[in-house]
Enzyme design. Structure first.
Site, PDB file in Angstrom:
ATOM      1  N   ASP A  44      52.671  42.529  13.511  1.00 59.37           N
ATOM      2  CA  ASP A  44      52.165  43.627  14.339  1.00 59.37           C
ATOM      3  C   ASP A  44      52.408  44.974  13.651  1.00 59.37           C
ATOM      4  OD1 ASP A  44      51.867  45.308  17.006  1.00 59.37           O
ATOM      5  OD2 ASP A  44      51.263  43.268  17.525  1.00 59.37           O
ATOM      6  N   ARG A 102      51.062  59.552  21.620  1.00 62.39           N
ATOM      7  CA  ARG A 102      51.785  58.666  20.693  1.00 62.39           C
ATOM      8  C   ARG A 102      51.720  59.248  19.272  1.00 62.39           C
ATOM      9  NH1 ARG A 102      51.449  52.390  18.894  1.00 62.39           N
ATOM     10  NH2 ARG A 102      53.469  51.761  19.628  1.00 62.39           N
ATOM     11  N   ASP A 138       6.199  50.568  56.462  1.00 63.37           N
ATOM     12  CA  ASP A 138       5.265  50.724  57.578  1.00 63.37           C
ATOM     13  C   ASP A 138       5.955  51.303  58.803  1.00 63.37           C
ATOM     14  OD1 ASP A 138       2.999  49.999  56.286  1.00 63.37           O
ATOM     15  OD2 ASP A 138       3.357  47.857  56.592  1.00 63.37           O
ATOM     16  N   TRP A 155      43.076  44.081  16.815  1.00 63.63           N
ATOM     17  CA  TRP A 155      42.502  45.428  16.695  1.00 63.63           C
ATOM     18  C   TRP A 155      42.989  46.236  17.885  1.00 63.63           C
ATOM     19  CZ3 TRP A 155      37.573  46.855  13.915  1.00 63.63           C
ATOM     20  CH2 TRP A 155      37.136  48.150  14.239  1.00 63.63           C
ATOM     21  N   ASP A 156      43.890  47.160  17.617  1.00 64.91           N
ATOM     22  CA  ASP A 156      44.528  47.916  18.699  1.00 64.91           C
ATOM     23  C   ASP A 156      43.897  49.302  18.837  1.00 64.91           C
ATOM     24  OD1 ASP A 156      46.361  48.494  20.669  1.00 64.91           O
ATOM     25  OD2 ASP A 156      48.135  48.141  19.433  1.00 64.91           O
ATOM     26  N   MET A 157      44.129  49.968  19.947  1.00 67.57           N
ATOM     27  CA  MET A 157      43.606  51.317  20.204  1.00 67.57           C
ATOM     28  C   MET A 157      44.563  51.941  21.218  1.00 67.57           C
ATOM     29  SD  MET A 157      41.590  53.425  22.242  1.00 67.57           S
ATOM     30  CE  MET A 157      40.201  54.489  22.168  1.00 67.57           C
ATOM     31  N   TRP A 160      49.200  51.514  32.439  1.00 67.88           N
ATOM     32  CA  TRP A 160      49.735  50.736  31.343  1.00 67.88           C
ATOM     33  C   TRP A 160      50.698  49.682  31.929  1.00 67.88           C
ATOM     34  CZ3 TRP A 160      54.918  50.362  29.741  1.00 67.88           C
ATOM     35  CH2 TRP A 160      55.094  49.571  28.588  1.00 67.88           C
ATOM     36  N   ASP A 186      50.479  44.660  28.015  1.00 75.01           N
ATOM     37  CA  ASP A 186      51.775  44.624  27.338  1.00 75.01           C
ATOM     38  C   ASP A 186      52.853  44.054  28.244  1.00 75.01           C
ATOM     39  OD1 ASP A 186      50.942  45.509  24.922  1.00 75.01           O
ATOM     40  OD2 ASP A 186      51.483  47.611  25.229  1.00 75.01           O
TER      41      ASP A 186
END
Ligand code: DGJ
Length: 744
Positions: A370, A447, A55, A481-483, A203, A552
């Site tokens: 690992d 990597r 308004d 479960w790594d990536m 990292w 890490d």
């Protein structure tokens, strides 16, 4: 509590209440605009001053059409479209069948449903019909032949709201739309002097908190790495400039997604602030044909009227109760020992069994093997994708190893990196087109590896088959479960010329499909997600795994900051934390074994060192640390977390506290990072206790593997308001104490 709506002048008003917060918006005008009204502390009624300014000049276009543009550029839209006069950032945009970009939204209908519908193919919070109510607003963008559905779910027991968006193509044949941006939430704030909190890192340095005053323009964090990332986090908090840990209004937003994101606060020319989160529109282009729909992931927003700490506790409660599904969510997890920093790639059956034997004597409960057990992998240059055991290292095979480890009394867990493919692998030689890459370009290695194209159903099926085979081949009770690399060279041989803009999101959907199949087929498996440390620590992954590897970097000093930033919204029960070797492999710092244990106790607690080779004095301390974990983990996992002092802010010491829900018990961890001459103790003002209760205070004595005698008995008010002089025997750096407080 719940959701209500009522007719008001020129529209409908929607009021969404949680125990302590209210969220309100309304429809208005002949155009069906959906306008935000209020978000904050709970209101008893629906009457507020007309904050929407409908308004005030510029009037709604129906009253003052000549200033439509001015209206568009300041109206507080619930879900702003593109290109029609709102020059702030938009929530959705398209390329329509004729090549036009503009979008808009007009209210059509709504319904209120009990409970919370799931989001197809996506992780999301959940709740029963008694715990949640959902409002579904259907709006239309007629010029584009689109229907836009806005979902709002409120929780009865948390000051949290879950929002998501679905876009449906309801146009005729030939109405081919390209969605170029579909964010999941937008909240408008009127005026105010605000700060933002965002999380940044790299990292081994994830989720460092950054607080900044919000000036004019945009403050935004994002990822284009195909994962939520080490660098920035799918989170933003908007808070009063003078809000602190315990006071002031704080609005936290966290995206339940693990891929590219944007989280942004934009302060406009009129000092209003628009906060938005969703899938990063860069490199996003989704084809939506007639009859198809696109479901965007959800955003959780939390309101706290009592500072940042209360925001964290609300997120923790919500995630523990309404996001994490694993049966381990409410259980003590086995204390594991992981061989990564103990051996890196240099291990074999004998070495692992030697570690297991020693670990078992000390009270450790699981061995995790690992990276490096498969293909011909002795370093990180090869074999990802070849998920068959390397019998040169694991002599006698996996089943034999697991049986031998089980004989020592330990459970067995394994590491895999299912999303990856090494160019030096049998898998790559057989299926080079299964890697994400652009034809004619040499793909960038990271990597020494490439990423599998999980947009292809046959790649998802194959990958799941590999995981399944391994898990069924022996008594494996845990999977890490790594990536380990981010996505580049975005190209899928399956998606064709028109579909490459779908790759990032479809990749994420592929990961979710794999993890969904995994948790359904192996409901007893303890899953820990990981991504080169903590690059995919996000609510999306928490839906599948009750714990995620935090970083890490296990140096306890760095961990103070990393764990503090992570616990800003994630419960301690979800933070993977291990006692490391020394000097620490990331920082080179040497710290007492005792301190490493106290800091790891704030997470899942485990070990990552060669227990056969560490100094005897340290090894002898492990049974006492194990006892400490068993004594306090129920409290740490389920309690309310309070930040008492932050090393990141004061550069000297850190202190946090976990208080049981019934306020009968608390555990205080005090870490004196840097000694200060003539300051042998610290003033600690406790939090969260019952001022009326009387408490007994005892330090944990690592040498005794138990608590000392009571040294102080005080009422909760004295402990909180006057405080205590804590841990009076500091001398030297990196010293820590654990104080247990119990009602008498
Ligand atoms: C990164 C993880 O964060 C580490 O813990 C370890 O599993 C390595 N990858 C193995 O390659």
């Amino acid at each position: 509590m719940g959701i209500s709506c009522k007719d008001i002048d020129g529209g409908i008003l929607f009021k969404l209440d949680t125990p302590n917060s209210t969220y309100m918006f309304r429809t208005a005008d002949t155009d069906g605009f959906i306008l935000h009204m209020y978000c904050g502390r709970r209101l008893s009624g629906t009457q507020v001053d007309d904050l929407c300014r409908i308004d005030e000049p510029p009037f709604l276009p129906s009253k003052n059409e000549r200033e439509r543009c001015s209206f568009m550029d300041c109206a507080p839209f619930e879900y702003p479209g593109h290109g029609l006069g709102d020059y702030r950032d938009d929530a959705f945009s398209v390329i329509n069948k004729d090549g036009y970009f503009a979008t808009s939204l007009s209210y059509r209908s709504h319904r209120i449903i009990k409970g919370k519908p799931g989001l197809k193919g996506l992780p999301a919070t959940f709740g029963s019909e008694d715990e949640c109510t959902t409002l579904e607003i259907t709006a239309a963008d007629d010029a584009n032949g689109l229907e836009i559905i806005l979902y709002y779910s409120v929780f009865e027991d948390c000051d949290a709201l879950a929002r998501s968006v679905k876009i449906r193509n309801i146009g005729p044949e030939g109405n081919d739309i390209k969605l170029t941006k579909v964010l999941s939430t937008c909240v408008e704030f009127y005026g105010g002097d605000y700060d933002t909190i965002t999380l940044h890192g790299s990292w081994a340095r994830e989720r460092m908190m950054d607080r900044e005053h919000l000036g004019l323009g945009r403050r935004s964090v994002s990822s284009l790495r195909g994962e939520s990332s080490h660098q920035e986090h799918p989170f933003i908090a908007l808070l009063d400039h003078d809000a602190n840990e315990d006071h002031g209004d704080v609005y936290g937003f966290n995206f339940v997604y693990s891929g590219n994101f944007i989280a942004q606060a934009e302060k406009s020319q009129f000092d209003t602030v628009r906060v938005m989160l969703g899938i990063n529109p860069v490199d996003f282009c989704w084809n939506l044909k007639p009859g198809e729909e696109f479901q965007a992931p959800e955003v959780i927003s939390v309101y706290s009227g009592e500072g940042i700490g209360n925001m964290s506790r609300t997120f923790h409660d919500l995630y523990r109760k309404h996001l994490i599904r694993s049966k381990y969510r409410d259980c003590k997890r086995p204390i594991l020992i992981n061989n990564w920093e103990a051996t890196y790639f240099d291990f074999d059956t004998d070495k692992l069994i030697a570690i297991a034997r020693q670990a078992s004597k000390l009270g450790i409960e699981m061995l995790v093997m690992d990276d490096g057990w498969f293909g011909h992998r002795n370093d990180d240059s090869n074999s990802l994708g070849d998920w068959f055991v390397n019998e040169n290292k694991i002599k006698g095979g996996l089943k034999h190893l697991v049986e031998e480890v089980n004989k020592t009394g330990l459970k067995f867990g394994i590491w895999m990196e299912p999303e990856m493919i090494s160019p030096d692998s049998e898998l790559y030689r057989a299926h080079p087109d299964w890697a994400i890459r652009i034809p004619g370009r040499k793909p960038a290695l990271s990597r020494a590896q490439l990423v599998l194209d999980l947009t292809r159903p046959e790649v998802v099926d194959h990958t799941f088959g590999q995981i399944e085979k391994i898990l069924k081949s022996a008594n494996i009770e845990y999977l890490k479960w790594d990536m380990n690399r981010q996505l580049t060279d975005l190209g899928s041989s399956m998606l064709g010329k028109e579909g490459q803009g779908e790759l990032f999101h479809r990749y994420c959907l592929g990961v979710y499909e794999l993890q969904e199949r995994l948790v359904r087929e192996f409901p007893d498996l303890l899953l820990e997600n990981c991504s080169g440390g903590g690059a995919r620590f996000d609510p999306g992954m928490l839906y599948y795994s009750p714990q995620i590897w935090t970083s890490d970097d296990m140096d306890p000093v760095m961990r103070l900051q990393i764990q503090q930033g992570t616990a800003l919204m994630y419960p301690l029960s979800s933070m993977g934390a291990h006692v490391c070797d020394c000097p620490n492999h990331s920082t080179g710092r040497t710290t007492p074994f005792e301190t490493r244990g106290y800091v790891a106790l704030a997470g899942t607690f485990g070990y990552e060192l060669d227990v056969t080779r560490i100094p005897e004095a340290d090894r002898n301390m492990i049974p006492a640390q194990v006892a400490m974990y068993h004594s306090y983990n129920d409290l740490v996992r389920n309690g309310d977390y309070y930040r008492v002092a932050s090393y990141q802010e004061n550069h000297e010491w850190d202190c946090w506290e976990v208080v049981s829900k019934d306020r009968k018990e608390a555990l205080v961890t005090i870490v004196n990072v840097l000694g200060r001459v003539n300051y042998k103790s610290r003033l600690v003002k406790l939090k969260g206790l019952d001022p009326e209760k009387t408490y007994s205070l005892r330090y944990y004595n690592i040498e005794k593997a138990g608590e000392d005698e009571e040294y102080l008995r005080l009422k909760g008010d004295a402990l909180m308001y006057a405080g205590i002089k804590a841990a009076g025997n500091y001398h030297g750096d990196f010293r820590a104490r654990l104080l247990h407080i119990r009602e008498v």
